[in-house]
Design a protein around this motif. Structure first.
Motif, PDB file in Angstrom:
ATOM      1  N   GLN A 112       0.651  -1.280   0.291  1.00  0.00           N
ATOM      2  CA  GLN A 112      -0.430  -0.323   0.228  1.00  0.00           C
ATOM      3  C   GLN A 112       1.016   1.122   0.429  1.00  0.00           C
ATOM      4  O   GLN A 112       0.030   2.099  -0.394  1.00  0.00           O
ATOM      5  CB  GLN A 112      -1.086  -0.134   1.042  1.00  0.00           C
ATOM      6  N   PHE A 113       1.873   1.208   1.142  1.00  0.00           N
ATOM      7  CA  PHE A 113       2.817   2.595   0.253  1.00  0.00           C
ATOM      8  C   PHE A 113       3.497   3.005  -0.791  1.00  0.00           C
ATOM      9  O   PHE A 113       3.284   3.639  -0.874  1.00  0.00           O
ATOM     10  CB  PHE A 113       4.303   2.420   1.090  1.00  0.00           C
ATOM     11  N   VAL A 114       3.369   1.881  -1.464  1.00  0.00           N
ATOM     12  CA  VAL A 114       3.840   2.184  -2.968  1.00  0.00           C
ATOM     13  C   VAL A 114       2.385   3.118  -3.455  1.00  0.00           C
ATOM     14  O   VAL A 114       2.813   4.381  -4.276  1.00  0.00           O
ATOM     15  CB  VAL A 114       4.151   1.490  -4.238  1.00  0.00           C
ATOM     16  N   GLN A 115       1.091   2.627  -3.646  1.00  0.00           N
ATOM     17  CA  GLN A 115       0.367   3.037  -3.859  1.00  0.00           C
ATOM     18  C   GLN A 115       0.065   5.073  -3.098  1.00  0.00           C
ATOM     19  O   GLN A 115      -0.452   6.123  -4.313  1.00  0.00           O
ATOM     20  CB  GLN A 115      -1.198   2.656  -3.695  1.00  0.00           C
ATOM     21  N   LEU A 116       0.132   5.032  -2.021  1.00  0.00           N
ATOM     22  CA  LEU A 116       0.515   6.012  -1.096  1.00  0.00           C
ATOM     23  C   LEU A 116       0.923   7.185  -1.605  1.00  0.00           C
ATOM     24  O   LEU A 116       1.379   8.027  -2.054  1.00  0.00           O
ATOM     25  CB  LEU A 116       0.768   6.284  -0.406  1.00  0.00           C
ATOM     26  N   ILE A 117       2.298   6.749  -2.302  1.00  0.00           N
ATOM     27  CA  ILE A 117       3.620   8.026  -2.463  1.00  0.00           C
ATOM     28  C   ILE A 117       2.577   8.028  -4.566  1.00  0.00           C
ATOM     29  O   ILE A 117       2.763   8.995  -5.061  1.00  0.00           O
ATOM     30  CB  ILE A 117       4.943   7.195  -2.915  1.00  0.00           C
ATOM     31  N   GLU A 118       1.966   6.628  -4.859  1.00  0.00           N
ATOM     32  CA  GLU A 118       1.735   7.590  -6.237  1.00  0.00           C
ATOM     33  C   GLU A 118       0.205   8.172  -6.357  1.00  0.00           C
ATOM     34  O   GLU A 118       0.384   9.415  -7.127  1.00  0.00           O
ATOM     35  CB  GLU A 118       1.043   6.080  -6.697  1.00  0.00           C
ATOM     36  N   ALA A 119      -0.225   8.107  -5.640  1.00  0.00           N
ATOM     37  CA  ALA A 119      -1.775   9.526  -5.006  1.00  0.00           C
ATOM     38  C   ALA A 119      -0.815  10.702  -5.022  1.00  0.00           C
ATOM     39  O   ALA A 119      -1.579  11.511  -5.220  1.00  0.00           O
ATOM     40  CB  ALA A 119      -2.294   8.616  -3.879  1.00  0.00           C
ATOM     41  N   LYS A 121       0.733  12.244  -6.556  1.00  0.00           N
ATOM     42  CA  LYS A 121       0.746  12.878  -8.552  1.00  0.00           C
ATOM     43  C   LYS A 121       0.019  13.553  -8.333  1.00  0.00           C
ATOM     44  O   LYS A 121       0.203  14.267  -9.181  1.00  0.00           O
ATOM     45  CB  LYS A 121       1.800  11.796  -9.228  1.00  0.00           C
ATOM     46  N   TYR A 122      -1.609  13.157  -7.267  1.00  0.00           N
ATOM     47  CA  TYR A 122      -2.161  13.237  -8.013  1.00  0.00           C
ATOM     48  C   TYR A 122      -3.565  14.234  -6.930  1.00  0.00           C
ATOM     49  O   TYR A 122      -3.970  14.280  -6.828  1.00  0.00           O
ATOM     50  CB  TYR A 122      -3.657  12.382  -8.430  1.00  0.00           C
ATOM     51  N   GLY A 123      -2.367  14.953  -5.955  1.00  0.00           N
ATOM     52  CA  GLY A 123      -2.498  15.780  -4.930  1.00  0.00           C
ATOM     53  C   GLY A 123      -3.391  14.767  -4.255  1.00  0.00           C
ATOM     54  O   GLY A 123      -4.548  15.333  -2.957  1.00  0.00           O
ATOM     55  N   ILE A 124      -3.670  13.231  -4.350  1.00  0.00           N
ATOM     56  CA  ILE A 124      -4.111  12.822  -2.681  1.00  0.00           C
ATOM     57  C   ILE A 124      -2.891  12.284  -1.318  1.00  0.00           C
ATOM     58  O   ILE A 124      -2.370  11.758  -1.628  1.00  0.00           O
ATOM     59  CB  ILE A 124      -4.951  11.813  -3.349  1.00  0.00           C
ATOM     60  N   THR A 125      -3.753  13.046  -0.237  1.00  0.00           N
ATOM     61  CA  THR A 125      -2.459  13.115   0.540  1.00  0.00           C
ATOM     62  C   THR A 125      -3.147  12.085   1.637  1.00  0.00           C
ATOM     63  O   THR A 125      -1.779  12.258   2.839  1.00  0.00           O
ATOM     64  CB  THR A 125      -1.667  14.191   0.516  1.00  0.00           C
ATOM     65  N   ILE A 144      -2.982   8.558   7.530  1.00  0.00           N
ATOM     66  CA  ILE A 144      -1.560   8.717   7.872  1.00  0.00           C
ATOM     67  C   ILE A 144      -2.444  10.370   6.199  1.00  0.00           C
ATOM     68  O   ILE A 144      -3.092  10.133   5.760  1.00  0.00           O
ATOM     69  CB  ILE A 144      -1.448   8.262   7.328  1.00  0.00           C
ATOM     70  N   ALA A 145      -1.266  11.611   6.403  1.00  0.00           N
ATOM     71  CA  ALA A 145      -1.188  12.732   5.937  1.00  0.00           C
ATOM     72  C   ALA A 145       0.283  13.257   5.615  1.00  0.00           C
ATOM     73  O   ALA A 145       1.307  12.701   6.067  1.00  0.00           O
ATOM     74  CB  ALA A 145      -1.464  13.582   6.938  1.00  0.00           C
ATOM     75  N   LEU A 146       0.450  12.962   4.400  1.00  0.00           N
ATOM     76  CA  LEU A 146       1.741  13.176   3.905  1.00  0.00           C
ATOM     77  C   LEU A 146       2.230  14.027   2.855  1.00  0.00           C
ATOM     78  O   LEU A 146       0.813  14.855   2.121  1.00  0.00           O
ATOM     79  CB  LEU A 146       1.965  11.640   2.233  1.00  0.00           C
ATOM     80  N   THR A 147       2.456  15.057   3.130  1.00  0.00           N
ATOM     81  CA  THR A 147       3.320  16.637   2.706  1.00  0.00           C
ATOM     82  C   THR A 147       5.049  15.953   2.316  1.00  0.00           C
ATOM     83  O   THR A 147       5.779  15.547   3.084  1.00  0.00           O
ATOM     84  CB  THR A 147       3.484  17.413   4.042  1.00  0.00           C
ATOM     85  N   ASP A 148       4.564  16.730   0.519  1.00  0.00           N
ATOM     86  CA  ASP A 148       5.562  16.897  -0.179  1.00  0.00           C
ATOM     87  C   ASP A 148       7.051  17.983   0.530  1.00  0.00           C
ATOM     88  O   ASP A 148       6.319  19.197   0.716  1.00  0.00           O
ATOM     89  CB  ASP A 148       5.500  17.164  -1.856  1.00  0.00           C
ATOM     90  N   LEU A 149       8.095  17.639   1.339  1.00  0.00           N
ATOM     91  CA  LEU A 149       9.192  19.103   1.781  1.00  0.00           C
ATOM     92  C   LEU A 149       9.736  19.588   0.673  1.00  0.00           C
ATOM     93  O   LEU A 149      10.625  20.176   1.101  1.00  0.00           O
ATOM     94  CB  LEU A 149       8.932  18.856   2.741  1.00  0.00           C
ATOM     95  N   GLU A 150       9.932  18.437  -0.497  1.00  0.00           N
ATOM     96  CA  GLU A 150      10.459  19.541  -2.102  1.00  0.00           C
ATOM     97  C   GLU A 150      10.271  21.091  -2.099  1.00  0.00           C
ATOM     98  O   GLU A 150       8.815  20.850  -2.148  1.00  0.00           O
ATOM     99  CB  GLU A 150      10.957  18.452  -3.134  1.00  0.00           C
TER     100      GLU A 150
END
Length: 418
Positions: A112-119, A121-125, A144-150
């Motif tokens: 499921q981790f790969v699916q979260l990283i791919e999502a 890209k489409y703004g689903i965090t 779980i909430a993901l935030t890209d720090l780049e």
């Protein structure tokens, strides 16, 4: 001369020290300007004060550590670079053991981790997932909430919220809803049985009663002894009383539903009731005084039944030597005895000069089959006022009573203004 040279040396030393401090200050200011050092300048009463953001960074780290949510930073491939103490508590593993492992190792479904990283890209965090705890022996639901720090940092920020208690509450709510639906189903079944029972009472029982009355009248016409004639009369009266009781029960059950409400002129309703009760009013020489009454939202059929029962009750329980006087009017004083204080009401009073009743009886009179007098004193089955109470409940209102023995009784009707 020596003292003068000494003073000069002291001043030169102080100047040199000040130059050194000024150089350091200028270096810091230049570093701040060039972005080499983070700082905060605060003006307090016109005096600038310089604060290094190293202190703010420490406060931020302390906040993250005390956070009641799991906080992590990971590389794009899921390597855990940092985790706070709360995430360590959630997983049951020390933070030293967690850092350097991969986040998907704590997922119940590692893929499921790969699916979260791919999502991302489409703004689903944000997602709901299952995480493992206590070395994989247990799982718990989490948000779980993901935030890209780049581009500031080549990492992804993660915030994890434990949903265990929330899911428990949701499960309890679903269980309560299921139980409520079962109770509603059972209630509907009971209501259907009740309707069938009422049908049996109103049709199947009344037919044999009618035959008992009919044949008792035929037998009474024959040459019977005085004792037999008296027994037949008792049998007939008992059958008639049972027939009346059946009618009252059917009538009581018919007022369980809230009928469609329309605009009802109470003046018109009471005039119709008075016409219907003309014979009993004339027999008792009763006088009914009515002031102007309002138009309300109600069931016209139930309003007729309500006022018919109350006026009949006032006539029935009148004094033997005093003609009944029944007054019906709107009372603007509704500051007392109101069941719901934040609701506006129309208050109607029905006041009589009858026999009244003791205060201990006031709470009993609205109970079905409750009689305060012997059958040979007053007729009826004790259902009329119970019907009145049910009608008022159907209209989201209430009925109260005030009474004084040998002086009279007053019924108060409260109709909510819709």
């Amino acid at each position: 001369m020596k003292d003068k040279d000494k003073n000069i040396d002291t001043l030169l030393a102080e100047i040199a020290a000040l130059k050194e401090e000024l150089f350091e200050s200028n270096s810091i200011v230049n570093a701040i300007k060039q972005g080499d050092v983070d700082a905060l300048v605060v003006h307090n009463n016109g005096v600038p004060q310089l604060y290094s953001l190293e202190t703010a960074d420490y406060t931020y780290r302390l906040l993250i550590e005390k956070f009641r949510q799991g906080a992590l930073s990971i590389s794009r491939d899921g390597l855990i670079l940092y985790c706070n103490d709360y995430f360590s508590k959630l997983t049951g593993i020390s933070s030293e053991m967690i850092i350097g492992t991969y986040l998907n190792e704590y997922f119940d479904n590692p893929a499921q981790f790969v699916q979260l990283i791919e999502a991302m890209k489409y703004g689903i965090t944000t997602h709901e997932i299952l995480l493992k705890s206590e070395s994989g022996t247990k799982t718990f639901p989490a948000y779980i909430a993901l935030t890209d720090l780049e581009p500031a940092v080549e990492a992804i920020g993660i915030v994890i919220t434990d949903l265990t208690e929330k899911k428990k509450h949701e499960g309890a709510l679903i269980q309560h809803q299921s139980e409520l639906e079962e109770k509603i189903t059972e209630l509907n079944r009971i209501n259907r049985n009740l309707k069938e029972f009422i049908h049996v009472i109103s049709h199947d029982l009344k037919e044999p009663l009618r035959k008992i009355v009919m044949h008792s009248e035929r037998i009474q016409g024959n040459n019977l002894t005085e004792t037999d004639a008296k027994s037949m009369s008792v049998m007939k009266l008992s059958a008639l009383r049972l027939n009346s009781l059946i009618d009252d029960l059917v009538q009581y059950s018919s007022h369980t539903a809230q009928l469609e409400r329309t605009e009802v002129d109470l003046n018109s309703v009471i005039s119709e009731v008075v016409d219907d009760l003309e014979i009993s009013i004339t027999d008792k020489n009763a006088q009914i005084k009515m002031s102007k009454l309002p138009v309300i939202q109600a069931s016209r059929v139930q309003m007729r039944q309500l006022f018919a029962n109350l006026i009949t009750n006032a006539i029935k329980y009148s004094k033997a030597d005093t003609p009944p006087l029944i007054q019906i009017y709107q009372d603007d004083n509704i500051n007392t005895d109101i069941p719901i204080q934040n609701t506006k009401f129309v208050k109607i009073k029905i006041k009589d000069n009858g026999i009244g009743m003791e205060s201990g009886h006031l709470l009993k009179i609205f109970t079905i089959f409750q009689r305060l007098h012997a059958k040979n004193e007053y007729s009826g089955n004790g259902i009329g006022l119970a019907i009145c109470k049910k009608i008022m409940e159907n209209h989201s209102g209430t009925i109260t009573v005030e009474s004084t023995p040998n002086e009279g009784t007053t019924f108060n009707l409260y109709f909510p203004i819709l």
